[in-house]
Design an enzyme around this catalytic site. Structure first.
Site, PDB file in Angstrom:
ATOM      1  N   LYS A  84       0.836  -1.211   0.000  1.00 62.52           N
ATOM      2  CA  LYS A  84       0.000   0.000   0.000  1.00 62.52           C
ATOM      3  C   LYS A  84       0.866   1.255   0.000  1.00 62.52           C
ATOM      4  O   LYS A  84       0.555   2.233  -0.693  1.00 62.52           O
ATOM      5  CB  LYS A  84      -0.926   0.011   1.209  1.00 62.52           C
ATOM      6  CG  LYS A  84      -1.827   1.252   1.284  1.00 62.52           C
ATOM      7  CD  LYS A  84      -2.715   1.224   2.496  1.00 62.52           C
ATOM      8  CE  LYS A  84      -3.646   2.444   2.517  1.00 62.52           C
ATOM      9  NZ  LYS A  84      -2.925   3.719   2.581  1.00 62.52           N
ATOM     10  N   LYS A 183      12.143   7.169  26.214  1.00 66.09           N
ATOM     11  CA  LYS A 183      11.926   6.550  27.529  1.00 66.09           C
ATOM     12  C   LYS A 183      13.195   6.696  28.344  1.00 66.09           C
ATOM     13  O   LYS A 183      14.304   6.689  27.801  1.00 66.09           O
ATOM     14  CB  LYS A 183      11.585   5.057  27.399  1.00 66.09           C
ATOM     15  CG  LYS A 183      10.738   4.540  28.545  1.00 66.09           C
ATOM     16  CD  LYS A 183       9.306   5.042  28.455  1.00 66.09           C
ATOM     17  CE  LYS A 183       8.417   4.433  29.511  1.00 66.09           C
ATOM     18  NZ  LYS A 183       7.011   4.835  29.311  1.00 66.09           N
TER      19      LYS A 183
END
Length: 558
Positions: A84, A183
Site C-alpha cells: 500500500k 523513555k
C-alpha cells in the site's frame, strides 16, 4: 530492508549485497501468499498460519529480548502495509525505485536513534557515596519533541528503555499525538532511599539529561512512569527551570505529569487508567467483536481481573467498576486476592494506603496460583512487560486481554491468543491515555492558560440566554394565563450548560481520541482481513502515519 524467515517477512539491517536476492525472493513469496484464500471462518487461525514470528524472539519464547520483541511486531505490520505504501507514493519513479524508497524509509523508522547511558554519584544521608546508573532512549525524531516516561526500577536496562521508546513512537502515532518516542530509566529501588535522596537523584539525573541535550520543551519531554509521579516531575521541572531553562518562558513544558501548582493539568493522574477503560469500552460495545469471542456487548455482566494495583490498575478498576463490571481479583508483586462477589476499588485503595499492601483485605481471600489464569471475562495486565508467555497463555481463561502495561504479551503468547480466538486490545493503543493527556498538558504550558478559562463564563451565559429565549418564545405563543412557563433543565444538562471545566475538556478529548483511534484500528483490521489481530492493525496504522511524515519531509538530513 526485508528478510524472510519461513513465511515471515522481516526487517533486518543487512547490507545491500545481502538484500538483492532477498528482495527478488520476497516479491515472489508475496505473490504466492496473496493467491491463497483466507480462512474466513477462523480469522485468528488464518492469520497465525499466514504470518510467523521473528527468529530473533523465538530463541527465548518465555523471555524474549524486549526490543527485538517490539521489532518483531513492527515487522508484522510492515510486511502487510508495504504494498500500500508503494502504491500510494506519488513520485515519478519506477515500481522498483518506489519499493526501494519504501523499504529504505521503513529501515529508518525501525531502529532506536539515540541511547544515552549515564553514571553519576550521590551522597546518601548516612554519609556514604553511591554511583547511580540511568538511561534515556530516543527512538525517533520524525516529530519533536520526543516523549516518554521516566521509571525507577532495578530492572531498568538499555534493552528495556529502547523497547519502551519505540513503543512510544508507535503509540503516539496510533492516537495522533505529534511526538517522537522516548523513555528513561534510573536503576534503583526507590523504597531503599529517603525522600531527600530521591530528590538528589532526580535533580542530578535532570541535570545530566540537560547537559547532553536530552531534555527541553522542544527537544525531549519526560513524564511519570513506574515508581515516579507528580513529586518527581515537579523536581525535574524546577531543576530545569532554575538552571538551563532560566530564560525560557516555556521552561515548565520540559516535563508533564506535574502537580497543578507547577503547571500540571486536571485529569493527568487518572489518564492512563481512564484511557484503558475507554479503549475496552470501544471494543466491548462492538457486537461483531463480542460475537467472535462469545460474549454479549456491554459491561453489565462482565467480570475482570487486574494484575498490578498501581496507578494504571487502580484507575482502570475504578472506571470499570463504575460502569457495571465486577472486579473479582487483584494481583500485586507480594500476592493476590480474590472475591467472586466483587472487590470495591475505593475500599481496597483505602486499605492499601493504611496497611501498605492489598494482602489481608477483609473482603477478599488470598488467591493461590497465578492471577493471570483466574476465571474472568476481562484480564488487565497492568504491571510489567512479558507477563503473558508461551507457558501460561494456554491456561488464560479471559476472553478479552486489555494491555494496561507496556509489552505484557510475548509474541508466542500473542500467537496462542489468536489461535484461541481471544481478543487482545494492544498496549500500543490501550495505554495511550497517559501520553494523550500529557500532550494536552504540554499545550497548556506553551499557551500559558488553562483550558476553559477564556470561555467558561461566556458559555455559561450563552446557554442561560438560550434557555431564557425559549421561555420567552413559549410565553408569547401560549400566553401567561397560567403563570410563567419555566424551562427547567435536568441535572445532567445543568452541569453541562454551566460551562466546561478543564477536567471536563480533558476527559471529553481523551474519550474522543480513544474512540477515533479504535475506529481506525477496526477499519484497518477489516481492510487487511486481520480478524482479531488488533495489534498488527494498530502497528499498520502507526507505520503508515510515521512513514508519511518521513516521506513528505524528505530524508536528506534525517
Amino acid at each position: 530492508m526485508y528478510r524472510y524467515l519461513g513465511k515471515a517477512l522481516l526487517l533486518s539491517r543487512a547490507g545491500p549485497a545481502a538484500l538483492g536476492s532477498a528482495a527478488n525472493h520476497s516479491a515472489a513469496l508475496l505473490g504466492r501468499a496473496r493467491g491463497q484464500p483466507a480462512a474466513a471462518s477462523q480469522p485468528g487461525l488464518a492469520l497465525a498460519s499466514r504470518r510467523h514470528y521473528s527468529e530473533l524472539v523465538a530463541d527465548r519464547e518465555d523471555d524474549p529480548n524486549f526490543f527485538k520483541m517490539v521489532e518483531g511486531f513492527f515487522d508484522r505490520g510492515a510486511s502487510i502495509v508495504e504494498d500500500k505504501l508503494v502504491k500510494d507514493l506519488r513520485t515519478q519513479e519506477s515500481e522498483e525505485q518506489k519499493r526501494n524508497r519504501v523499504r529504505g524509509i521503513l529501515r529508518i523508522i525501525k531502529p532506536c536513534n539515540h541511547v544515552l547511558s549515564l553514571s553519576f554519584p550521590i551522597r546518601r544521608d548516612d554519609g556514604s557515596w553511591e554511583v547511580i546508573e540511568g538511561y534515556r532512549a530516543q527512538h525517533s525524531q520524525h516529530r519533536t519533541p520526543c516523549k516518554g516516561g521516566i521509571r525507577y526500577s532495578t530492572d531498568v536496562s538499555v534493552d528495556e528503555v529502547k523497547a519502551l521508546a519505540s513503543l512510544m513512537t508507535y503509540k503516539c502515532a496510533v492516537v495522533d499525538v505529534p511526538f517522537g518516542g522516548a523513555k528513561a530509566g534510573v536503576k534503583i529501588n526507590p523504597k531503599n532511599y529517603t525522600e531527600n535522596e530521591l530528590e538528589k537523584i532526580t535533580r542530578r539525573f535532570t541535570m545530566e539529561l540537560a547537559k547532553k541535550g536530552f531534555i527541553g520543551p522542544g527537544i525531549d519531554v519526560p513524564a511519570p512512569d513506574m515508581n515516579t509521579g507528580e513529586r518527581e516531575m515537579s523536581w525535574i521541572a524546577d531543576t530545569y527551570a532554575s538552571t538551563i531553562g532560566h530564560y525560557d518562558i516555556n521552561a515548565h513544558a520540559c516535563v508533564t505529569g506535574k502537580p497543578i501548582s507547577q503547571g500540571g493539568i486536571h485529569g493527568r493522574i487518572s489518564a492512563t487508567g481512564r484511557g484503558v477503560f475507554h479503549g475496552i469500552e470501544n471494543f466491548i460495545n462492538e457486537a461483531s467483536y463480542m460475537s467472535n469471542v462469545g460474549m454479549t456487548p456491554g459491561f453489565g455482566d462482565k467480570t475482570f481481573v487486574v494484575q498490578g494495583f498501581g496507578n494504571v490498575g487502580l484507575h482502570s478498576m475504578r472506571y470499570l467498576h463504575r460502569f457495571g463490571a465486577k472486579c473479582v481479583a487483584v494481583g500485586e508483586s507480594d500476592g493476590s486476592i480474590w472475591n467472586p462477589d466483587g472487590i470495591d476499588p475505593k475500599e481496597l485503595e483505602d486499605f492499601r494506603l493504611q496497611h501498605g499492601s492489598i494482602l489481608g483485605f477483609p473482603k477478599a481471600k488470598p488467591y493461590e496460583g497465578s492471577i493471570l489464569e483466574a476465571d474472568c471475562d476481562i484480564l488487565i495486565p497492568a504491571a510489567t512487560e512479558k507477563q503473558l508467555t508461551k507457558s501460561n497463555a494456554p491456561r488464560v481463561k479471559a476472553k478479552i486481554i486489555a494491555e494496561g502495561a507496556n509489552g505484557p504479551t510475548t509474541p508466542e503468547a500473542d500467537k496462542i491468543f489468536l489461535e484461541r480466538n481471544i481478543l487482545v486490545i494492544p498496549d500500543v493503543y490501550l495505554n495511550a491515555g497517559g501520553v494523550t493527556v500529557s500532550y494536552f498538558e504540554w499545550l497548556k504550558n506553551l499557551n500559558h492558560v488553562s483550558y476553559g478559562r477564556l470561555t467558561f463564563k461566556y458559555e455559561r451565559d450563552s446557554n442561560y440566554h438560550l434557555l431564557m429565549s425559549v421561555q420567552e418564545s413559549l410565553e408569547r405563543k401560549f400566553g401567561k394565563h397560567g403563570g410563567t412557563i419555566p424551562i427547567v433543565p435536568t441535572a445532567e444538562f445543568r452541569d453541562s450548560i454551566s460551562g466546561a471545566s478543564e477536567k471536563d475538556i480533558v476527559h471529553s478529548a481523551l474519550a474522543y481520541t480513544m474512540e477515533r483511534s479504535a475506529r481506525q484500528i477496526m477499519h484497518t483490521a477489516m481492510k487487511y482481513n486481520l480478524g482479531l489481530d488488533l495489534r498488527t492493525a494498530a502497528y499498520v496504522n502507526a507505520i503508515e502515519k510515521v512513514f508519511k511524515v518521513y516521506s513528505e519531509a524528505g530524508v536528506t538530513f534525517t
